[in-house]
Scaffold this motif. Structure first.
Motif, PDB file in Angstrom:
ATOM      1  N   GLU A 103      24.966  12.033   8.573  1.00 53.35           N
ATOM      2  CA  GLU A 103      26.344  11.785   9.016  1.00 53.35           C
ATOM      3  C   GLU A 103      27.088  10.902   8.025  1.00 53.35           C
ATOM      4  N   SER A 115      22.093  13.075  16.411  1.00 53.56           N
ATOM      5  CA  SER A 115      23.296  13.454  15.665  1.00 53.56           C
ATOM      6  C   SER A 115      24.093  12.239  15.193  1.00 53.56           C
ATOM      7  N   LYS A 166      23.479  15.320  10.661  1.00 57.00           N
ATOM      8  CA  LYS A 166      24.613  16.184  10.998  1.00 57.00           C
ATOM      9  C   LYS A 166      24.189  17.288  11.968  1.00 57.00           C
ATOM     10  N   ASN A 167      25.080  17.601  12.908  1.00 57.69           N
ATOM     11  CA  ASN A 167      24.797  18.598  13.938  1.00 57.69           C
ATOM     12  C   ASN A 167      24.405  19.958  13.354  1.00 57.69           C
ATOM     13  N   ASN A 173      20.264  22.466  18.719  1.00 57.16           N
ATOM     14  CA  ASN A 173      20.104  21.705  19.960  1.00 57.16           C
ATOM     15  C   ASN A 173      20.219  22.661  21.144  1.00 57.16           C
TER      16      ASN A 173
END
Length: 506
Positions: A388, A466, A470-471, A476
């Motif tokens: 992130e 997250s 990063k997602n 998920n």
């Protein structure tokens, strides 16, 4: 595969039907280059009657009477139809015919390129080609067992290039070596009969004999042989879908996230990397499609959930953690600050300097795995699409400390990773409301970058990764039932026996 001089040495003395023509310009390493020439010299001495070596020139050894005789005969010949002229150098008809056709090709090529000022200059050139063939090639043993060979080292004149082309068209294997520069070939070799292999480094030309005298044989033949073997394996297996065990030892990986639904675990999870969608090999870099999946909650059917968990945990080549502490959480302190002096101007770290420090603990592993682990770290801190927040100097140092303290079992998992075959796996099951600390999340990003499968079972749904990763770098999935009191030990006690009706109607 790009041919190397080492590889050519391994194949040039074996039976071969099609002839080749390679130009090796420049060098990779001066000492290795001398060693390779020494090996060529040794191998050529074993088959002297089938090999010519030219050292910076092609000598014109014909007697003046022979030269004058050939020149005078040319005055009465059709030089555009040499195959039908009364020229016999070789007793065997087929060989002599190959020579005449090769001679015609070189003559036509020279007329096209050189724009001879007059017929005398042109005939002098043709005379030279014939004299060279008569004095240098006539007595060679030319058979079908092994291609005759010519090795030309050093500076070369234009007429000499035409003679090499003549020999190639006769069926010779031709190797031109110049450690300094390319000369004239691009201007002369219009049909691109020769293949250029160019190295970045250059060196003085010297002489072939002088370089061979500096080459070492006894301590280098084994090394060269091993490197040859590796390159042969590369040629045989890459781009065929077939791979030799540990073929890419010393190579690199590029992880690719498998964008899958939950059911795909049963389809792809135990598949080798080479059979997964997106697998690719480019040189020594293997693109490994891998799982990075966080599964929040549980199935309403405990049996189904247990089945999935057991399937992942019991897969081969798997490390299972019933908590989020997959490795030691180490702070940057004391001797760790020495690592700061290994950082380079671009933010990466000098891996050779890291290896010299007292805190370095990977020395017992092979150089390949040490370099792989450290180079993967350098790759991670330069990536902008993994974490992130981009890793600043302090965060990079923290991650490096964590990597150097990496769980020994994980290091061994990586050491046993063949890139194309079984993908190593890490499975985490979080009890109750347990989570994963940020430093371990950093490590998970590093491990994912290697190409290892990661599955996180998070029944409470309270573990958030997250905030660090990063997602788009992980999948998920949220199941129907959130269980804040889930416990792995309790899950293993779920009755897996099914009645006949359950089996029939499930």
């Amino acid at each position: 595969m790009e041919i190397s001089l080492k590889y050519l040495i391994s194949t040039m003395f074996k039976p071969k039907k099609d002839s080749y023509f390679y130009r090796f310009i420049g060098i990779k390493n001066k000492d290795e280059y001398n060693n390779e020439l020494k090996v060529i010299q040794l191998k050529c001495n074993e088959i002297k009657d089938k090999v010519i070596i030219f050292d910076n020139e092609i000598p014109l050894n014909g007697e003046m009477e022979l030269i004058q005789y050939i020149y005078n005969e040319l005055l009465t010949m059709d030089i555009y139809n040499m195959a039908n002229q009364d020229i016999v150098i070789f007793d065997e008809y087929n060989i002599n015919n190959r020579f005449l056709n090769a001679l015609q090709y070189s003559i036509n090529l020279a007329i096209q390129n050189e724009k001879f000022f007059n017929d005398n200059i042109r005939n002098n050139f043709i005379t030279k080609l014939i004299v060279w063939t008569y004095t240098l090639v006539k007595e060679m043993s030319i058979s079908e067992e092994i291609n005759p060979k010519v090795v030309y080292y050093g500076e070369i004149e234009r007429h000499e290039i035409y003679f090499l082309i003549l020999l190639y068209n006769m069926g010779f294997d031709v190797i031109y070596l110049n450690p300094l520069k390319e000369e004239y070939f691009d201007e002369i070799d219009a049909d691109k009969l020769s293949i250029l292999i160019k190295e970045i480094q250059i060196d003085t030309v010297d002489s072939f004999e002088e370089r061979c005298s500096k080459g070492k044989l006894s301590e280098n033949i084994e090394t060269i042989t091993k490197q040859i073997q590796s390159e042969i394996h590369q040629e045989l297996f890459v781009d065929t879908g077939m791979f030799k065990p540990w073929q890419f030892r010393g190579g690199f990986t590029k992880s690719a996230l498998l964008d899958t639904i939950l059911e795909d675990i049963y389809i792809y999870y135990n598949e080798p990397a080479k059979l997964r969608e997106g697998f690719k090999v480019e040189g020594k870099v293997v693109k490994v499609p891998c799982f990075f999946k966080k599964i929040d909650g549980e199935h309403l059917d405990q049996f189904e959930y247990q089945k999935m968990v057991r399937y992942c945990i019991e897969s081969s080549n798997t490390l299972f953690f019933n908590h989020g502490n997959i490795s030691r959480d180490v702070d940057v302190s004391g001797d760790m600050f020495k690592l700061m002096f290994c950082q380079l101007s671009d933010g990466t770290f000098d891996i050779e300097e890291i290896k010299k420090l007292d805190i370095y603990r990977f020395k017992k592993y092979s150089n390949e795995i040490q370099n792989f682990l450290l180079n993967k770290f350098n790759e991670v801190i330069k990536r902008k699409d993994l974490y992130e927040e981009n890793l600043d100097k302090e965060a990079s140092l923290k991650l490096l400390v964590l990597v150097l303290a990496l769980n020994e079992e994980i290091v061994r998992l990586i050491d046993n990773f063949d890139f194309v075959d079984r993908v190593p796996k890490i499975v985490i099951y979080l009890n109750s409301e347990d989570g994963i600390i940020d430093n371990m999340k950093l490590l998970l990003g590093y491990i994912h970058n290697i190409g290892i499968d990661i599955i996180i079972f998070n029944p409470s749904g309270l573990c958030n990764i997250s905030n660090i990763i990063k997602n788009e770098r992980f999948n998920n999935t949220r199941l129907q039932n959130i269980n804040y009191n889930s416990n792995y030990k309790n899950l293993t006690k779920v009755n897996t026996k099914q009645s006949v009706f359950t089996k029939l109607f499930r």
